[in-house]
Design an enzyme around this catalytic site. Structure first.
Site, mmCIF file in Angstrom:
data_model
loop_
_atom_site.group_PDB
_atom_site.id
_atom_site.type_symbol
_atom_site.label_atom_id
_atom_site.label_comp_id
_atom_site.label_asym_id
_atom_site.label_seq_id
_atom_site.Cartn_x
_atom_site.Cartn_y
_atom_site.Cartn_z
ATOM 1 N N ASN A 202 0.835 -0.915 0.074
ATOM 2 C CA ASN A 202 0.042 0.035 -0.006
ATOM 3 C C ASN A 202 0.720 1.255 0.164
ATOM 4 O O ASN A 202 1.755 1.221 0.960
ATOM 5 C CB ASN A 202 -0.870 0.017 1.349
ATOM 6 C CG ASN A 202 -1.519 1.535 1.387
ATOM 7 O OD1 ASN A 202 -2.479 1.737 0.437
ATOM 8 N ND2 ASN A 202 -1.073 2.276 2.172
ATOM 9 N N HIS A 345 -6.262 7.819 -3.969
ATOM 10 C CA HIS A 345 -6.235 9.378 -4.524
ATOM 11 C C HIS A 345 -7.138 10.253 -3.616
ATOM 12 O O HIS A 345 -8.248 9.809 -3.255
ATOM 13 C CB HIS A 345 -6.781 9.473 -5.728
ATOM 14 C CG HIS A 345 -6.902 10.792 -6.466
ATOM 15 N ND1 HIS A 345 -5.926 11.642 -6.748
ATOM 16 C CD2 HIS A 345 -8.032 11.858 -6.547
ATOM 17 C CE1 HIS A 345 -6.188 12.736 -7.071
ATOM 18 N NE2 HIS A 345 -7.459 12.690 -6.777
ATOM 19 N N THR A 413 -8.553 2.162 -4.389
ATOM 20 C CA THR A 413 -8.099 1.356 -3.177
ATOM 21 C C THR A 413 -8.465 2.366 -1.998
ATOM 22 O O THR A 413 -8.381 1.925 -1.011
ATOM 23 C CB THR A 413 -6.905 0.760 -3.272
ATOM 24 O OG1 THR A 413 -5.864 1.552 -3.744
ATOM 25 C CG2 THR A 413 -6.980 -0.433 -3.974
ATOM 26 N N GLU A 414 -8.498 3.979 -2.286
ATOM 27 C CA GLU A 414 -8.469 4.498 -1.114
ATOM 28 C C GLU A 414 -9.108 5.910 -1.795
ATOM 29 O O GLU A 414 -8.465 6.498 -2.763
ATOM 30 C CB GLU A 414 -7.390 4.860 -0.419
ATOM 31 C CG GLU A 414 -6.787 4.042 0.572
ATOM 32 C CD GLU A 414 -5.622 4.379 1.129
ATOM 33 O OE1 GLU A 414 -5.227 5.440 1.309
ATOM 34 O OE2 GLU A 414 -4.870 3.375 1.806
ATOM 35 N N ASN A 415 -10.197 6.263 -1.255
ATOM 36 C CA ASN A 415 -10.674 7.805 -1.609
ATOM 37 C C ASN A 415 -11.486 8.134 -0.516
ATOM 38 O O ASN A 415 -12.535 7.458 -0.131
ATOM 39 C CB ASN A 415 -11.116 7.898 -2.940
ATOM 40 C CG ASN A 415 -11.829 9.105 -3.360
ATOM 41 O OD1 ASN A 415 -13.079 9.363 -3.755
ATOM 42 N ND2 ASN A 415 -10.943 10.222 -3.363
#
Ligand code: NOJ
Length: 563
Positions: A202, A345, A413-415
């Site tokens: 990650n 992001h 995977t991330e926001n």
């Protein structure tokens, strides 16, 4: 009841809105305004995420070894308020509760990470494997699957076993490649019959830059100008090795996918008619996302990194570049080791050209780039000081990935967005706005042809936010960290995100506005409940303390802890 003609006027309006949004699909046009009503492709996967150190707690329970974050957070002065992830959300003990929150959200997937030292306390597989650690992740995975939630599993979300740091210097040392591969292999062996989506690392940018360059993160080293490049070099090799291990030993049987999760802010030129700014903005993205993505998709570092760091190294009188090199064999081994690309992001910067003198003492990753970052003061920044809400940057970044790396399969995977307040604020209207706009830009990117297959809201719960401790809350669910049981409460954004998930997008303006109104309405009553519950638990704590004391006088500190 509305007259018939009102319906047709509505339809025409909706159509006009859709058409005007559809014209917006040329992403290079600086048109940030319009909202696109529409749905995601069938089968699009909706999820939420977490990571082990940020949520599990149980830092020293059931045979777990120490990680660099356990050690770092216990040192005074490293984390806001000297907080630690020792107990955090107590996720280790709350598998069933948390999976029911995911059910409530109707999630298709859950992204979490495995703690390496929970499975292998020293990090070295031949030393000892901790069966209790295996049992914990077995239980979590089984419970997710029983509830039809797909696990997306990260192998490394920053919690390196401390022994590997002490003995070898962590990611500065090439030996991490084999230790990491052994650990990954163990995970494939134990969980690969049920886990089909693996993320090796990650956000390796943070590991390298914040862990070994600025020292804000564990292991806290400040090896400016070299440490980050060396750490990244070994991480890229470790990623490639694990991908090959899966490919040759497990893929045929387990039929899963192995990717990496990279983070990237978007960089927009301050002046789009100025060639120097255009190049500086391109460098910003290449030094961020491209640093890792380019070797993985094309076999080597971005040319611009090789040029800039190489030139500055020569000017500094060094015999070789501070950016390490890959041999031809390594290049072909690394190239193509990505079945899907994870993208984390959050924000965007305006970028302009700025030259830094290349003196030896001043060398650093940041000055190597020869640029300055700016923000527009009108951008909302409800939470972390670095996190400005700039939805259109997301679409641009996704299009950049499409064109640079041959339109790979992407999972976001991330926001998400944090909040600064420590108070019981469940009515997170600004988070609703952030999700609405960012998810919409992702939808536009899909219409542009970007191959996004899933989206992970960051994060499921409020949790330990690294050097910021618990002061920045990213959760869809509020966690009361002052209460030993760490109860979870839904914020308004839970109601809103749930609607997006069940409608697979944004059906029309009227409905979307209704979702928002309802979400905010229900949260004000939950807010009152939470406040009442907090008063009750504060009172109970005071009573407990008074009963346990001979003296009825509480110290100022005791009072502060309670309130
Ligand atoms: C990226 C990291 O991977 C994650 O752990 C963190 O919570 C978010 N950034 C927000 O800072």
């Amino acid at each position: 009841m509305l007259p018939r003609c009102a319906f047709s006027v509505c339809h025409v309006l909706v159509l006009v809105l859709c058409l005007s949004a559809a014209e917006d699909f040329d992403w290079t046009k600086n048109n940030h305004g319009s909202f696109y009503y529409g749905t995601f492709p069938a089968g699009f996967s909706w999820g939420a995420g977490s990571s082990a150190y940020q949520t599990e707690g149980a830092w020293d329970k059931d045979g777990k070894g120490l990680s660099i974050w356990d050690v770092f957070s216990h040192k005074k002065g490293k984390i806001q308020q000297n907080e630690t992830g020792d107990s955090s959300c107590e996720g280790y003990y709350k598998v069933k509760d948390d999976v029911s929150l995911m059910k409530e959200l109707k999630l298709n997937h859950y992204r979490f990470s495995i703690s390496w030292p929970r499975l292998i306390p020293t990090g070295i597989k031949s030393d000892h494997i901790n069966e209790k650690g295996i049992q914990y992740y077995d239980e979590l995975i089984d419970h997710l699957l029983e509830n039809k939630i797909t696990p997306i599993v990260t192998l490394y979300h920053w919690d390196l076993p401390q022994v590997l740091q002490e003995k070898y210097g962590g990611w500065q040392n090439i030996s991490m490649v084999n230790y990491f591969n052994d650990y990954a292999n163990l995970c494939f062996e134990k969980f690969g019959n049920r886990v089909k989506y693996w993320i090796t690392f990650n956000n390796p940018w943070s590991v390298a830059v914040e862990g070994y360059e600025t020292g804000e993160h564990a292991p806290g080293l400040k090896m400016r100008g070299t440490g980050a490049y060396r750490a990244a070099h070994h991480i890229i090799k470790a990623h490639a090795k694990v991908w090959h291990t899966y490919d040759t030993q497990w893929r045929a049987k387990q039929k899963g996918l192995v990717g990496i999760s990279l983070s990237g802010d978007w960089g927009e030129p301050v002046d789009i008619s100025n060639q120097k700014d255009i190049e500086a903005a391109e460098r910003y993205v290449q030094f961020y996302l491209g640093w890792f993505a380019t070797p993985i998709f094309h076999g080597d570092y971005p040319q611009v990194m090789k040029d800039f760091i190489g030139r500055k190294s020569v000017q500094q009188g060094l015999g070789t570049s501070r950016l390490p090199t890959f041999s031809p064999q390594e290049k072909s081994y690394i190239k193509g080791t990505c079945d899907f690309l994870g993208i984390g992001h959050f924000t965007t910067r305006y970028i302009t050209q700025k030259n830094y003198p290349s003196g030896r003492s001043s060398s650093s990753y940041f000055t190597d780039r020869d640029l300055a970052e700016l923000v527009d003061p009108r951008w909302p920044d409800p939470g972390s000081e670095w996190l400005y809400s700039v939805p259109w940057g997301f679409r641009r970044l996704l299009n950049f990935v499409k064109t640079q790396y041959g339109n790979p399969m992407i999972y976001v995977t991330e926001n998400g967005v944090s909040e600064k307040m420590l108070c019981t604020e469940l009515c997170d209207d600004w988070r609703i706005q952030y999700y609405k706009d960012y998810i919409n830009e992702m939808l536009k990117a899909i219409k542009d042809g970007v191959n996004v297959k899933g989206y992970t809201a960051w994060s499921l719960l409020d949790k330990f936010e690294w050097d910021e401790g618990f002061s920045e809350r990213f959760g869809l669910y509020y966690v009361d960290f002052r209460n030993k049981n760490k109860p979870r409460y839904p914020k308004a954004s839970v109601q809103f995100y749930k609607r997006i998930v069940s409608s697979n997008g944004f059906p029309n303006q009227r409905e979307v506005e209704n979702w928002r109104r309802k979400a905010v309405e229900t949260c004000s009553s939950s807010n009152q409940l939470l406040a009442a519950e907090e008063q009750r638990s504060t009172a109970a704590n005071i009573l407990r303390l008074i009963h346990g004391k001979e003296s009825l006088v509480l110290t100022i500190n005791q009072m502060k802890n309670l309130i």
